[in-house]
Enzyme design. Structure first.
Site, mmCIF file in Angstrom:
data_model
loop_
_atom_site.group_PDB
_atom_site.id
_atom_site.type_symbol
_atom_site.label_atom_id
_atom_site.label_comp_id
_atom_site.label_asym_id
_atom_site.label_seq_id
_atom_site.Cartn_x
_atom_site.Cartn_y
_atom_site.Cartn_z
ATOM 1 N N CYS A 1 -7.779 -2.738 -12.254
ATOM 2 C CA CYS A 1 -8.185 -1.667 -13.048
ATOM 3 C C CYS A 1 -7.049 -0.602 -13.386
ATOM 4 O O CYS A 1 -7.289 0.328 -13.825
ATOM 5 C CB CYS A 1 -9.388 -0.900 -12.738
ATOM 6 N N ARG B 1 -16.405 4.053 -9.293
ATOM 7 C CA ARG B 1 -15.519 4.400 -8.108
ATOM 8 C C ARG B 1 -16.037 5.673 -7.650
ATOM 9 O O ARG B 1 -16.322 6.504 -8.416
ATOM 10 C CB ARG B 1 -14.062 4.533 -8.772
ATOM 11 N N HIS C 1 1.636 10.156 -18.864
ATOM 12 C CA HIS C 1 0.398 10.490 -19.526
ATOM 13 C C HIS C 1 0.355 10.095 -20.872
ATOM 14 O O HIS C 1 -0.532 9.794 -21.485
ATOM 15 C CB HIS C 1 0.501 12.264 -19.469
ATOM 16 N N ARG D 1 -14.724 6.344 -13.542
ATOM 17 C CA ARG D 1 -14.216 7.233 -12.774
ATOM 18 C C ARG D 1 -15.278 8.370 -12.878
ATOM 19 O O ARG D 1 -15.505 8.895 -13.875
ATOM 20 C CB ARG D 1 -13.032 7.775 -13.579
ATOM 21 N N ARG E 1 4.073 9.697 -9.141
ATOM 22 C CA ARG E 1 3.864 9.615 -10.838
ATOM 23 C C ARG E 1 3.953 10.929 -11.278
ATOM 24 O O ARG E 1 4.166 10.753 -12.599
ATOM 25 C CB ARG E 1 2.031 9.209 -10.883
ATOM 26 N N ASN F 1 -1.358 1.719 -10.737
ATOM 27 C CA ASN F 1 -0.622 2.854 -10.845
ATOM 28 C C ASN F 1 -0.310 3.523 -9.613
ATOM 29 O O ASN F 1 0.831 3.778 -9.347
ATOM 30 C CB ASN F 1 -1.553 3.906 -11.724
ATOM 31 N N ASP F 2 -1.404 3.661 -8.897
ATOM 32 C CA ASP F 2 -0.978 4.236 -7.315
ATOM 33 C C ASP F 2 -0.388 2.904 -6.445
ATOM 34 O O ASP F 2 0.619 3.500 -5.677
ATOM 35 C CB ASP F 2 -2.421 4.528 -6.609
ATOM 36 N N GLU G 1 -4.754 0.197 -3.458
ATOM 37 C CA GLU G 1 -3.731 0.794 -4.111
ATOM 38 C C GLU G 1 -2.781 1.426 -3.011
ATOM 39 O O GLU G 1 -1.783 1.895 -3.385
ATOM 40 C CB GLU G 1 -4.324 2.049 -4.887
#
Lengths: 87, 563
Positions: free
Chosen positions: B488, B327, B189, B291, B451, B440-441, B417
């Protein structure tokens, strides 16, 4: 000894803003004032203590008893009753 | 700790910051039971009463500054700090010989139990009460105040074990010189927030929380060094170099391209219309990730289609002629929505009903969102793209793409992902219009490293060659079918990794807006061939860190940027 019995009408009970206003009003008075919840554990608590008043967990429809003694007791109880019974 | 030491961690948000350290205290330790004081009871009582009064004054002052609803909340907290019952409880314990911090802790405990037992609204006040208690104990014991300071004489270096969203919600950008955390990796984060805010940051910095409160620290968010009490000359040199880099960055403008003219559109990740100003200021050519959760989170009912449509149109209108990739709702067990309850408790939310899987369960939500998007898209000068998160199979992808086309949305794609999607990218590419890789995923699933679990943060690194392999598979699959394949995730915001991604065949990069100038400058200093060579070198490495080193060695233009 002066006493008032009031049914609490506010939707949030004697929590949040009504509780804050109630305690602020009690705190301004120089005399002792207590509040108890009917049907609760019964013990009256210091009406100048926000934590004690909140801990009574007074909800809409509950009846409370407020007590005060001394100079200006009736006037103070009228003010507190008005706050507690406001919707 | 030696006050002139140098600490090292991972630089995750470039830039230099200099200021006094503010150590963020997660929780105030409970004062030991049975602790006693020396001296007069009256003096100890006064110490406790003064601390409570100071906390009350501080809460009132903050309330007056905030105004509105916050003033009511903070005013009520101040009343609690001044509670006469509490004062009596503290005084009684002090008279029995209990030291003030412990007396405060115990006196609060009585009310804490009463409120917690009442449940509902009152139980929620327990957190307020704990906050007052901790502030009072901090004053009495000389510990730093919990929470982030909301005023400071000069910008401070915020140091913490790790930063949680609750800690940073009230952060004022102008008061923060840099972030340093003991834990955390590149996708923590802290790292994401730092890049979004444009604050220099170093994470995974061993020893950070042992730095003394108020020690002056010089933070280099590119190299990952944290120098304590540095000589003035070092401060001037680093801040000067950072300013020179800023100048080099502001000189790099225009569409993203390699030095030999291979275009790579540079797009912004946004959470809603509020982020558009920053995206445009940093030269985004469009939006690579909108998002849409922000419209849905923290509310009891679903937003109306009109409300959704207005928000989508505001974003489309900001980029005439540019691509805007929306998305669809990415909710689930980790981002629960009151009106879309999951089927039950999920032991592994990351592997549960989230993303497109929620739409399978609540198709009416999908119809509503696609309908609002189609109406907002009608007549817009932007190029609307719509994509679904958490797609694992060709069947899911076909179902979503058909629904988009039926709703009148012509360009429908999917996020890559889940490793299964990367592995079968050549098949998926025949049924969708585009890919966008969520690194990230993808990293979390490829390395089986949650995560949310800091203990596996070192595995959460998109530089891992296994992740690079999956990205290459996805890009190859898209290219084979003549489709585009963007990135992304946070990986696109790392200027070094961005060059490698382009070398792997990624066709566009989307990131938090402040990273755009860095990525634009890094790409503009290298040819496509250099990017490809760097990608081959990185995939040939055995670990994430050696992959990064191998790529750097092939990208000489990074030195100009101090990267």
């Amino acid at each position: 000894m002066a006493e008032r019995k009031i049914t609490v009408e506010s939707e949030v009970g004697l929590h949040a803003r009504p509780a804050a206003t109630f305690v602020q009003t009690a705190t301004k008075a120089s005399i002792d004032v207590t509040v108890a919840k009917l049907g609760g554990s019964g013990a009256p608590v210091n009406a100048k203590s926000i934590l004690s008043v909140l801990s009574l967990d007074v909800r809409r429809g509950d009846t409370i008893v407020i007590n005060a003694e001394g100079e200006g007791a009736d006037e103070l109880l009228d003010q507190l009753a008005a706050i507690a019974s406001a919707t | 700790m030696d006050t002139a030491a140098v600490l090292r961690g991972s630089g995750v948000s470039p830039g230099a910051g200099y200021g006094p350290v503010h150590l963020l205290v997660g929780s105030i330790p409970e004062p030991a039971p049975g602790s006693r004081y020396q001296g007069e009871a009256a003096a100890e009582r006064k110490r406790a009463a003064d601390a409570l009064e100071r906390v009350a004054d501080d809460l009132e002052a903050r309330g007056a500054k905030a105004g509105g609803a916050a003033q009511d909340v903070l005013g009520a907290q101040a009343m609690m700090a001044r509670d006469p019952g509490l004062e009596v409880g503290v005084a009684e314990r002090i008279d029995e010989g209990v030291a003030a911090p412990r007396a405060v802790f115990e006196a609060f405990g009585k009310y804490r139990d009463l409120l917690a037992a009442a449940g509902g609204y009152l139980a929620e006040r327990v957190a307020d009460l704990d906050d007052i208690r901790d502030r009072t104990i901090a004053l009495l014991t000389g510990l730093p105040m919990p929470g982030v300071p909301d005023s400071a004489a000069e910008p401070y270096v915020l140091v913490a074990k790790d930063l949680a969203p609750a800690d940073t919600a009230l952060l004022n950008r102008d008061l923060v010189a840099a972030f340093v955390t003991e834990d955390g990796g590149p996708t923590s984060h802290t790292a994401i927030l730092a890049r979004a805010m444009g604050v220099p940051a170093v994470v995974g910095c061993a020893g950070a929380t042992s730095i003394g409160q108020g020690t002056w620290a010089l933070v280099d968010g590119a190299s990952g060094s944290v120098r304590l009490s540095p000589p003035r000359a070092d401060v001037d040199a680093l801040l000067g170099a950072a300013a020179a880099r800023e100048a080099a960055l502001s000189a790099s403008t225009g569409p993203g391209t390699t030095s030999d003219g291979h275009a790579v559109p540079l797009l912004a990740n946004i959470g809603g219309p509020k982020d558009l100003e920053s995206a445009l200021a940093h030269g985004a050519e469009g939006v690579g990730l909108f998002r849409t959760e922000f419209l849905f989170l923290d509310r009891a009912d679903a937003p109306s289609e009109e409300e959704q449509e207005a928000a989508y149109r505001a974003v489309f209108d900001a980029f005439p002629g540019g691509r805007v990739v929306v998305r669809t709702l990415d909710a689930g067990a980790d981002k629960p929505l009151a009106f879309l309850p999951p089927s039950g408790e999920e032991p592994n939310p990351a592997l549960g009903e989230r993303g497109l899987r929620m739409f399978r369960k609540y198709p009416e939500m999908m119809e509503s969102q696609l309908g609002a998007l189609a109406r907002a898209a009608a007549g817009t000068a932007a190029l609307p793209y719509v994509m679904a998160p958490m797609v694992a199979t060709v069947e899911e992808a076909s179902w979503f793409v058909s629904a988009c086309h039926d709703a009148g949305l012509d360009t429908a794609g999917i996020m890559i992902e889940i490793p299964s999607a990367a592995l079968r990218a050549h098949q998926l590419a025949t049924v969708v219009d585009f890919f966008s890789i969520g690194t990230n995923d993808l990293t979390q699933y490829a390395l089986a490293a949650d995560r949310q679990v800091s203990g596996v943060a070192d595995l959460q690194d998109p530089w891992h060659p296994a992740v690079l392999d999956l990205i290459a598979l996805a890009a190859d699959g898209a290219a084979g079918a003549g489709k585009s394949c963007g990135v992304c995730g946070e990986a696109g915001a790392d200027p070094v990794l961005a060059c490698v991604l382009v070398g792997l065949g990624v066709t566009s990069l989307s990131m938090g807006s402040p990273a755009l100038p860095w990525v634009r400058a890094a790409l503009g200093r290298h040819t496509l061939e250099q990017c490809r060579t760097a990608a081959v070198a990185a995939r040939g490495a055995l670990s994430a860190s050696t992959a990064k080193d191998a790529a750097r060695a092939e990208l000489p233009g990074l030195a100009d940027l101090g990267l």
